[in-house]
Design a protein around this motif. Structure first.
Motif, PDB file in Angstrom:
ATOM      1  N   LEU A 120       3.654  -8.781   2.669  1.00 44.81           N
ATOM      2  CA  LEU A 120       4.453  -7.562   2.646  1.00 44.81           C
ATOM      3  C   LEU A 120       3.609  -6.385   2.204  1.00 44.81           C
ATOM      4  O   LEU A 120       2.647  -6.554   1.455  1.00 44.81           O
ATOM      5  CB  LEU A 120       5.626  -7.723   1.672  1.00 44.81           C
ATOM      6  CG  LEU A 120       6.539  -8.930   1.870  1.00 44.81           C
ATOM      7  CD1 LEU A 120       7.453  -9.099   0.669  1.00 44.81           C
ATOM      8  CD2 LEU A 120       7.338  -8.781   3.147  1.00 44.81           C
ATOM      9  N   LYS A 121       4.008  -5.178   2.621  1.00 47.84           N
ATOM     10  CA  LYS A 121       3.311  -3.955   2.219  1.00 47.84           C
ATOM     11  C   LYS A 121       4.344  -2.872   1.943  1.00 47.84           C
ATOM     12  O   LYS A 121       5.406  -2.859   2.559  1.00 47.84           O
ATOM     13  CB  LYS A 121       2.385  -3.457   3.334  1.00 47.84           C
ATOM     14  CG  LYS A 121       1.255  -4.377   3.674  1.00 47.84           C
ATOM     15  CD  LYS A 121       0.435  -3.799   4.817  1.00 47.84           C
ATOM     16  CE  LYS A 121      -0.704  -4.726   5.196  1.00 47.84           C
ATOM     17  NZ  LYS A 121      -1.550  -4.146   6.244  1.00 47.84           N
ATOM     18  N   GLY A 122       3.998  -1.947   1.052  1.00 50.62           N
ATOM     19  CA  GLY A 122       4.894  -0.833   0.787  1.00 50.62           C
ATOM     20  C   GLY A 122       4.543  -0.122  -0.490  1.00 50.62           C
ATOM     21  O   GLY A 122       3.369  -0.037  -0.869  1.00 50.62           O
ATOM     22  N   GLY A 123       5.564   0.349  -1.179  1.00 52.43           N
ATOM     23  CA  GLY A 123       5.327   1.083  -2.416  1.00 52.43           C
ATOM     24  C   GLY A 123       6.613   1.546  -3.057  1.00 52.43           C
ATOM     25  O   GLY A 123       7.705   1.128  -2.668  1.00 52.43           O
ATOM     26  N   LEU A 124       6.473   2.425  -4.044  1.00 51.11           N
ATOM     27  CA  LEU A 124       7.619   2.940  -4.774  1.00 51.11           C
ATOM     28  C   LEU A 124       8.431   3.890  -3.904  1.00 51.11           C
ATOM     29  O   LEU A 124       7.886   4.769  -3.240  1.00 51.11           O
ATOM     30  CB  LEU A 124       7.168   3.703  -6.017  1.00 51.11           C
ATOM     31  CG  LEU A 124       6.867   2.892  -7.269  1.00 51.11           C
ATOM     32  CD1 LEU A 124       6.526   3.826  -8.419  1.00 51.11           C
ATOM     33  CD2 LEU A 124       7.992   1.966  -7.650  1.00 51.11           C
ATOM     34  N   VAL A 125       9.754   3.691  -3.939  1.00 50.67           N
ATOM     35  CA  VAL A 125      10.697   4.573  -3.268  1.00 50.67           C
ATOM     36  C   VAL A 125      11.817   4.834  -4.268  1.00 50.67           C
ATOM     37  O   VAL A 125      12.556   3.908  -4.626  1.00 50.67           O
ATOM     38  CB  VAL A 125      11.270   3.935  -1.977  1.00 50.67           C
ATOM     39  CG1 VAL A 125      12.308   4.845  -1.340  1.00 50.67           C
ATOM     40  CG2 VAL A 125      10.165   3.585  -0.993  1.00 50.67           C
ATOM     41  N   ASP A 126      11.909   6.054  -4.751  1.00 54.87           N
ATOM     42  CA  ASP A 126      12.940   6.429  -5.722  1.00 54.87           C
ATOM     43  C   ASP A 126      12.978   5.480  -6.922  1.00 54.87           C
ATOM     44  O   ASP A 126      14.057   5.055  -7.356  1.00 54.87           O
ATOM     45  CB  ASP A 126      14.321   6.504  -5.049  1.00 54.87           C
ATOM     46  CG  ASP A 126      14.383   7.562  -3.965  1.00 54.87           C
ATOM     47  OD1 ASP A 126      13.706   8.603  -4.115  1.00 54.87           O
ATOM     48  OD2 ASP A 126      15.099   7.349  -2.960  1.00 54.87           O
ATOM     49  N   GLY A 127      11.820   5.104  -7.443  1.00 57.78           N
ATOM     50  CA  GLY A 127      11.733   4.263  -8.639  1.00 57.78           C
ATOM     51  C   GLY A 127      11.828   2.774  -8.395  1.00 57.78           C
ATOM     52  O   GLY A 127      11.704   1.977  -9.323  1.00 57.78           O
ATOM     53  N   ALA A 128      12.078   2.354  -7.169  1.00 54.84           N
ATOM     54  CA  ALA A 128      12.151   0.934  -6.818  1.00 54.84           C
ATOM     55  C   ALA A 128      10.929   0.567  -5.979  1.00 54.84           C
ATOM     56  O   ALA A 128      10.444   1.377  -5.187  1.00 54.84           O
ATOM     57  CB  ALA A 128      13.427   0.629  -6.041  1.00 54.84           C
ATOM     58  N   MET A 129      10.445  -0.656  -6.135  1.00 58.63           N
ATOM     59  CA  MET A 129       9.346  -1.146  -5.317  1.00 58.63           C
ATOM     60  C   MET A 129       9.938  -1.722  -4.038  1.00 58.63           C
ATOM     61  O   MET A 129      10.776  -2.628  -4.087  1.00 58.63           O
ATOM     62  CB  MET A 129       8.557  -2.223  -6.066  1.00 58.63           C
ATOM     63  CG  MET A 129       7.335  -2.719  -5.340  1.00 58.63           C
ATOM     64  SD  MET A 129       6.083  -1.454  -5.008  1.00 58.63           S
ATOM     65  CE  MET A 129       5.513  -1.058  -6.659  1.00 58.63           C
ATOM     66  N   VAL A 130       9.525  -1.196  -2.892  1.00 57.13           N
ATOM     67  CA  VAL A 130      10.044  -1.642  -1.600  1.00 57.13           C
ATOM     68  C   VAL A 130       8.864  -2.108  -0.755  1.00 57.13           C
ATOM     69  O   VAL A 130       7.962  -1.329  -0.436  1.00 57.13           O
ATOM     70  CB  VAL A 130      10.800  -0.513  -0.860  1.00 57.13           C
ATOM     71  CG1 VAL A 130      11.343  -1.016   0.474  1.00 57.13           C
ATOM     72  CG2 VAL A 130      11.915   0.054  -1.733  1.00 57.13           C
TER      73      VAL A 130
END
Length: 183
Positions: free
Chosen positions: A113-123
């Motif tokens: 999986l890949k991604g990052g922080l979105v509005d304080g949540a890790m997605v």
């Protein structure tokens, strides 16, 4: 035969720091430690010893999450109530400026999986390697870790077989700090 003698000798010189010989690289004292920047700490809210339950409060497993390898890796050790076990390795990739997770389990499964922080949540998101045999469509995965005000963390795992138009919940777990950490 000479190579077998030469390599241990070079290794010994490197470890001993023999002047004029091969030496182990030492970072300068003023250089920041790898993974010390703020982006590497974005997933630290998940570190700890956890009991995990479904939204109704039924226990579904436990998880130990630790920072390892000079705090560059967030390493999860999952134990499911039904006998599943798995581990994930999470790292901030400075080249891509994204978080990545590599999941493996005792069912022979793996997920990237890949991604990052979105509005304080890790997605984090990913896709399965092979299309679903029944539908012929590629399954997309999206996992969101949300820190809650009471110190718990919600992990919501969703799947989609229509390129993200609709999502189905695969797992919904609440991580609460364990009363007694495991050894």
């Amino acid at each position: 035969m000479h190579r077998a003698i030469l390599l241990p000798g070079l290794l010994a010189m490197a470890l001993a720091g023999v002047p004029g010989q091969a030496t182990a690289q030492q970072p300068p004292a003023n250089r920041p430690k790898p993974c010390s920047q703020a982006m590497h700490r974005q997933f630290d809210f998940w570190i700890g010893e956890w009991t995990v339950s479904d939204p109704g409060g039924k226990p579904v497993g436990s998880s130990r999450i630790e920072a390892t390898l000079d705090r560059c890796v967030i390493h999860e050790h999952w134990s499911g109530a039904g006998g599943s076990n798995g581990q994930s390795f999470n790292i901030y990739n400075t080249a891509t400026r994204q978080w990545e997770q590599f999941w493996v389990d005792n069912g022979g499964n793996r997920l990237h999986l890949k991604g990052g922080l979105v509005d304080g949540a890790m997605v984090l998101r990913g896709t399965q390697d092979v299309a679903n045999a029944k539908t012929g469509l590629t399954q997309h995965e999206r996992i969101t870790w949300t820190p809650n005000g009471d110190g718990s963390v919600r992990q919501l795992w969703e799947t989609s077989t229509d390129d993200g138009k609709t999502w189905t919940v695969a797992f919904d777990g609440i991580y609460r700090r364990a009363a007694t950490p495991s050894p």
